[in-house]
Design an enzyme around this catalytic site. Structure first.
Site, PDB file in Angstrom:
ATOM      1  N   ASP A 219     -57.688  38.082  47.785  1.00  0.00           N
ATOM      2  CA  ASP A 219     -57.478  38.985  47.099  1.00  0.00           C
ATOM      3  C   ASP A 219     -57.494  39.840  47.130  1.00  0.00           C
ATOM      4  O   ASP A 219     -58.382  40.616  47.278  1.00  0.00           O
ATOM      5  CB  ASP A 219     -57.274  37.500  45.794  1.00  0.00           C
ATOM      6  N   HIS A 289     -51.439  41.373  46.584  1.00  0.00           N
ATOM      7  CA  HIS A 289     -52.705  41.076  46.034  1.00  0.00           C
ATOM      8  C   HIS A 289     -53.567  41.388  46.612  1.00  0.00           C
ATOM      9  O   HIS A 289     -55.020  40.882  47.568  1.00  0.00           O
ATOM     10  CB  HIS A 289     -52.804  39.355  46.276  1.00  0.00           C
ATOM     11  N   ASP A 351     -46.972  36.349  47.028  1.00  0.00           N
ATOM     12  CA  ASP A 351     -46.969  36.201  45.280  1.00  0.00           C
ATOM     13  C   ASP A 351     -47.022  37.352  45.102  1.00  0.00           C
ATOM     14  O   ASP A 351     -47.600  38.266  45.698  1.00  0.00           O
ATOM     15  CB  ASP A 351     -47.364  34.773  44.874  1.00  0.00           C
ATOM     16  N   GLU A 352     -45.805  37.451  44.124  1.00  0.00           N
ATOM     17  CA  GLU A 352     -46.456  38.940  42.795  1.00  0.00           C
ATOM     18  C   GLU A 352     -46.484  40.587  43.580  1.00  0.00           C
ATOM     19  O   GLU A 352     -47.103  41.050  43.186  1.00  0.00           O
ATOM     20  CB  GLU A 352     -47.478  37.915  42.326  1.00  0.00           C
ATOM     21  N   TRP A 419     -45.065  27.473  42.490  1.00  0.00           N
ATOM     22  CA  TRP A 419     -45.433  27.539  41.561  1.00  0.00           C
ATOM     23  C   TRP A 419     -45.141  28.234  40.153  1.00  0.00           C
ATOM     24  O   TRP A 419     -45.810  27.259  39.468  1.00  0.00           O
ATOM     25  CB  TRP A 419     -46.332  29.229  41.436  1.00  0.00           C
TER      26      TRP A 419
HETATM   27  C1  TNX Z   1     -50.028  34.116  39.350  1.00  0.00           C
HETATM   28  S1  TNX Z   1     -49.969  31.942  41.022  1.00  0.00           S
HETATM   29  C2  TNX Z   1     -51.370  34.478  40.327  1.00  0.00           C
HETATM   30  C3  TNX Z   1     -52.247  34.465  40.655  1.00  0.00           C
HETATM   31  C4  TNX Z   1     -53.248  34.519  39.204  1.00  0.00           C
HETATM   32  C5  TNX Z   1     -52.372  33.434  38.417  1.00  0.00           C
HETATM   33  C6  TNX Z   1     -53.198  33.240  38.067  1.00  0.00           C
HETATM   34  C7  TNX Z   1     -49.223  33.372  42.084  1.00  0.00           C
HETATM   35  C8  TNX Z   1     -49.543  32.450  43.357  1.00  0.00           C
HETATM   36  N1  TNX Z   1     -50.271  34.169  41.046  1.00  0.00           N
HETATM   37  O1  TNX Z   1     -52.700  35.553  41.173  1.00  0.00           O
HETATM   38  O2  TNX Z   1     -54.712  34.035  39.359  1.00  0.00           O
HETATM   39  O3  TNX Z   1     -51.767  33.695  38.221  1.00  0.00           O
HETATM   40  O4  TNX Z   1     -53.048  31.720  36.554  1.00  0.00           O
END
Ligand code: TNX
Length: 757
Positions: A219, A289, A351-352, A419
């Site tokens: 990460d 990430h 993610d994100e 999630w």
């Molecule tokens: C979301 S859930 C994230 C993580 C964070 C987390 C904290 C997800 C796939 N990504 O990078 O650590 O929230 O709750």
């Protein structure tokens, strides 16, 4: 029984003189017999996960004792036998020889192919316990159930209190899991946990019949897996510190810290887990990430100047989609990892992702044009599909967070880890993907468990009861086919707010036991009250023996009609309190009845399980602090994302984030309209109520005349308040300054209102 023996002894003392010698002998013999009978403990039956059926047969109990042997046939169950033997030897006086011929006093391990793969039957008969499993996995789970019947100390490392025998009531247990996939995820990037802790964690997963460990290995805050072809990933990318390429974050401090697992360590861990029926799913989080990669191999990024932040305020942490060399590098990494991890599923994150850099990158834009894409999210789908192809070359199925279903189709076998919400999981299932349900609102164990405890809360405050209420299938009107695609539940523990393993223990235990039942037990068979009864009746003692620093539920405290009242979650917990605002210790006064007081703010309460304490808390329905709210102006040389006047509204919920990194020479100055008389003035930094994104280097100073300043404390880290600094003026104060004199963690920092008391 104790009472019976006692009465018998007293009665005998009165009549002793009158008894014949023969009778005396017989009576002494009976007393010894009764006494030793009483000294043989009975099996615990408060098992987690609760077996599907458990039928007591009645009649004389079976005894496991120092003469019991373990019987296995052929080469099957060899590991299981040794595993069982090591635990029995830890708890009993005895050898527990492994034999292959018949004996009367034995624990027999057998395979019955008619049973489900992970299913088992335990038959406790007169002299013998028989464990039959559909496969060795089933037998392993039968052994776990048996271990739970033993005294809790069986789990204690180098237990020194050994018993002679255990009485197990005659019975039949028939058991098998509801879901084939029962997972637990752990983020080892934001905080590094060494191999020793991972072994211990895996042990716990095995005890509670969880069969997948999702290892979040990379990460923004660290790359944790050794890759021979790219040594810098761990030489540089696994270490944070003020003088490292990867900067401090989440209270990691100035010093170099971090770590990674060597390939040799990983091989041993994977084998250790596999023996315990646990598949390890590796995750490298891509294409976002990826700050830890970006600081070591910056060429992976889009070649643009602008800064784009992720939701965690990490700038430029996204791989360029167009750069062909990136796929070659990822293939190299995957090739090495595919060797280390036999798991069919290989998780690539997904993610994100902040896609803004792709919008500005001429090469990514050219790729979009070339492929006829209209939305930037299609670039993400392109990246993900390239990875699917690489993974399939190495015999792997891709896993990814639920964002991977956006922007275009995927291979149907790709496993989606839902999630964001239950609905996202259902969307994935309806698209035909096998889906693991790690729904944040229930299964994110890094969330707060009540308002004043540590933890994140973006997905809500998640109590044990809330977690337990999770049903991976839910009431979504799924077809039979869709239902089959729900692979099972997974608990998740992200580690940005958990700087040490004790906090992980706190967040994960006992929630892991709730996860265990969600995955194993039929929905209709689950009952929270019964689960809680088993927790307090047996399971906490086990977690204690395993040496996990689990959460002790804090007391509920209210102040009403002049009385402070505290209530524990269960009668086996004791409540202690202090009258001076300090956290109670095991030596503090015991709470027995409501306390009459006019100064409820001064009291703190905590519950205790043995020597383990909950967090300390005051009455939850009153303000514990009476902060002053003087009319104040504020100025700073630092740009803020929000209106700086938020810092002087004296509402702690409205605070500001700096719009850049802070450093030496930065300041924030507060000037009061009238000099303020007070005992202390404090500044807590970072998110309110969450000890991250604070200001690391600096101090508070105060002035009586607005010109000459006196030094207060430097910022020091506190696990509840984050980096904070206080000062204690002796006269009315005219102004206060926050002076920053060194680097800070993160690329932005939270600043809160002054706390004046
Ligand atoms: C979301 S859930 C994230 C993580 C964070 C987390 C904290 C997800 C796939 N990504 O990078 O650590 O929230 O709750």
């Amino acid at each position: 029984m104790k009472l019976l023996v006692f009465i018998l002894i007293i009665a005998l003392l009165f009549r002793w003189e009158k008894l014949s010698t023969a009778r005396k002998f017989i009576l002494i013999f009976i007393i010894i017999l009764l006494w030793s009978y009483k000294n043989v403990p009975t099996a615990n039956l408060d098992i987690v996960p609760k077996p599907q059926t458990m039928e007591l047969v009645g009649g004389r109990d079976c005894r496991i004792n120092s003469k019991t042997v373990i019987e296995v046939k052929d080469s099957v169950n060899q590991f299981n036998a040794k595993y069982l033997q090591s635990y029995l030897r830890n708890e009993f006086e005895g050898d527990f020889k492994i034999v292959d011929e018949k004996d009367k006093n034995k624990i027999e391990l057998l395979i019955d192919e008619n049973l489900a793969e992970e299913g088992y039957i335990i038959d406790v008969m007169r002299g013998c316990v028989r464990i039959e499993g559909g496969t060795e996995k089933g037998v392993f789970y039968g052994i776990q159930t048996l271990l739970q019947m033993l005294p809790a100390d069986v789990y204690k490392k180098d237990n020194d209190k050994r018993i002679r025998a255990l009485r197990v009531p005659k019975m039949t247990i028939e058991d098998s899991p509801r879901f084939a996939y029962r997972g637990m995820h752990l983020d080892v990037s934001r905080t590094f946990f060494d191999a020793e802790y991972i072994y211990k964690f895996i042990d716990a997963l095995a005890y509670y019949k969880i069969n997948n460990f999702h290892w979040h290995l990379t990460d923004d805050q660290g790359w944790r897996v050794e890759i021979k072809k790219y040594p810098k990933l761990t030489e540089m990318g696994a270490w944070r510190g003020a003088y490292e390429v990867l900067k401090p974050a989440y209270a990691s401090g100035m010093e170099r810290n971090g770590g990674y697992y060597t390939q040799e360590e990983i091989k041993s861990i994977v084998k250790y887990a596999a023996d315990r029926n646990i598949n390890i799913i590796p995750e490298i989080d891509l294409p976002g990430h990826s700050k830890a990669v970006a600081v070591t191999y910056p060429e992976i990024l889009c070649d643009i100047d602008a800064k784009h932040y992720s939701v965690q305020w990490e700038s430029n942490n996204v791989w360029c989609v167009e750069r062909e060399e990136n796929y070659a590098m990822l293939e190299d990494i995957i090739a090495e990892m595919a060797e280390l991890f036999p798991s069919k599923i290989f998780h690539i994150g997904g993610d994100e992702v902040n896609m803004d850099s792709w919008k500005e990158c001429p090469k990514c834009q050219a790729l979009m044009k070339e492929k006829g894409m209209t939305e930037v999210v299609e670039l993400q789908n392109y990246f993900v599909r390239r990875l699917e192809n690489i993974l399939s070359k190495y015999g792997k199925t891709m896993g990814g967070w639920d964002e991977i279903i956006d922007g275009g189709a995927l291979r149907p076998e790709t496993v989606v880890y839902a999630w964001a919400s239950p609905e996202r999981g259902i969307e994935s299932v309806r698209q035909g993907h096998p889906t693991v349900m790690q729904i944040a609102q229930y299964m994110y164990f890094d969330m707060k468990q009540s308002k004043d405890e540590r933890g994140l809360q973006w997905a809500g405050v998640t109590s044990l009861e809330k977690a337990y209420s999770f049903d991976p299938i839910g009431n979504f009107d799924l077809t039979e086919e869709e239902t089959k695609l729900v692979m099972g539940p997974q608990g998740g523990c992200w580690a940005e707010c958990l700087q040490v393993k004790d906090y992980v223990d706190y967040q994960v235990f006992p929630k892991l036991l709730a996860l265990s039942e969600i995955g194993w037990c039929e929905q209709g068979e689950r009952d929270y009250e019964d689960f809680q009864r088993r927790l307090y009746g047996a399971q906490y003692a086990r977690l204690y023996a395993m040496d996990f620093k689990f959460r002790v539920a804090p007391p509920e405290v209210v102040y009403q009609d002049g009385l402070l009242m505290a209530k524990a979650d269960n009668d086996i917990l004791t409540i202690r309190y202090t009258e001076d605002g300090a956290a109670p210790t095991i030596k503090s006064e015991k709470y027995r009845k409501p306390i009459k007081t006019q100064e409820p703010e001064k009291y703190r309460f905590a519950t205790f399980y043995k020597d383990r304490s909950s967090i300390a808390r005051g009455a939850q329905n009153i303000e514990l602090h009476h902060y002053l709210k003087p009319s104040t102006t504020v100025e700073s040389n630092i740009p803020f994302f929000e209106d700086i006047n938020r810092l002087v509204d004296y509402d702690l919920n409205t605070y500001c984030f700096t719009a850049r990194e802070v450093g030496d020479g930065d300041y924030i100055k507060f000037t009061f309209a009238e000099p303020v008389e007070c005992q202390s003035i404090g500044m807590c930094t970072g998110y309110y109520n969450l000890a991250v994104y604070g200001i690391m280097n600096g101090y508070i100073e105060y002035s009586y005349d607005g010109e000459n300043y006196h030094r207060g404390e430097r910022f020091v880290y506190d696990i509840f308040d984050g980096y904070r600094a206080y000062c204690h003026p002796e006269k009315p104060v005219k102004s206060v300054r926050i002076v920053i004199d060194g680097i800070s963690e993160h690329e932005v920092n939270g600043v809160q209102d002054l706390r004046i008391e």
